[in-house]
Write a protein that holds these residues in place. Structure first.
Motif, PDB file in Angstrom:
ATOM      1  N   GLU A  48      31.225 -14.207  87.713  1.00 56.10           N
ATOM      2  CA  GLU A  48      30.233 -14.769  88.632  1.00 56.10           C
ATOM      3  C   GLU A  48      28.954 -15.144  87.887  1.00 56.10           C
ATOM      4  O   GLU A  48      28.380 -14.335  87.161  1.00 56.10           O
ATOM      5  N   THR A  92      35.884 -14.512  88.164  1.00 55.32           N
ATOM      6  CA  THR A  92      35.954 -15.741  88.955  1.00 55.32           C
ATOM      7  C   THR A  92      36.850 -16.816  88.346  1.00 55.32           C
ATOM      8  O   THR A  92      37.150 -17.807  89.011  1.00 55.32           O
ATOM      9  N   THR A 140      33.854 -20.017  94.722  1.00 56.18           N
ATOM     10  CA  THR A 140      32.397 -19.982  94.579  1.00 56.18           C
ATOM     11  C   THR A 140      31.916 -20.637  93.301  1.00 56.18           C
ATOM     12  O   THR A 140      30.728 -20.916  93.150  1.00 56.18           O
TER      13      THR A 140
END
Length: 180
Positions: A109, A45, A178
């Motif tokens: 993540e 990420t 995210t």
């Protein structure tokens, strides 16, 4: 029930332009075989690109040394070094032989910070110069998840104040939306 798996990225994937490889790694799975035989699969990420010998933030910008020699190898190997005497930093070497460039893994993540990631994955210097393959116990898989350009924010890299204003301001840090 067998664990889900993606396609292991071939070494040739890494032997291309560093920014392109960084963009295409976003959302892929960083996989680690743990001592108990289990496999952790963590979605990438946050990554930072170090784009070659002209990049003043790149460790190899001052030339080849025993520490940076691995960055001069063809892409597809790990460059692992100790930062501040306590945190291992995991990088994937990119591009071709004698063109030192790499990607720093800054986050996965649910976890941000390159030192936290390496600690969680039990990464240390033993992986330095090893190929990004299952055989060394750390690899990257593509599980088919598509990440669009609109899902990625590009910002300046972190902690490179020594590199000069031009390099400080380059948007070479890639962050999946995210984690914003």
């Amino acid at each position: 029930m067998p664990e889900p798996r993606g396609k292991v990225l071939p070494i040739a994937f890494y032997r291309r332009d560093t920014e392109l490889v960084t963009r295409e790694l976003m959302g892929k799975l960083l996989c680690r075989r743990m001592p108990d035989g289990s496999v952790l699969r963590l979605r990438l990420t946050e990554l930072e690109a170090y784009v070659g010998p002209h990049d003043k933030a790149c460790h190899a910008s001052r030339g080849k040394t025993p520490r940076t020699a691995v960055m001069f190898e063809p892409g597809g190997v790990f460059y692992v070094y100790l930062c501040y005497g306590m945190h291992w930093m995991l990088n994937i070497v990119t591009a071709g032989k004698d063109y030192p460039a790499a990607i720093l893994v800054r986050g996965v993540e649910g976890m941000s910070g390159p030192g936290r990631v390496t600690k969680h994955l039990a990464v240390d210097r033993a992986l330095n110069a090893r190929p990004v393959r299952k055989t060394c116990g750390l690899w990257v898989e593509d599980d088919g998840i598509h990440i669009s350009d609109t899902q990625i924010e590009r910002t300046p890299r972190i902690g490179i104040g020594y590199a000069g204003e031009y390099w400080i301001n380059q948007p070479l840090r890639f962050v999946l939306d995210t984690v914003r």
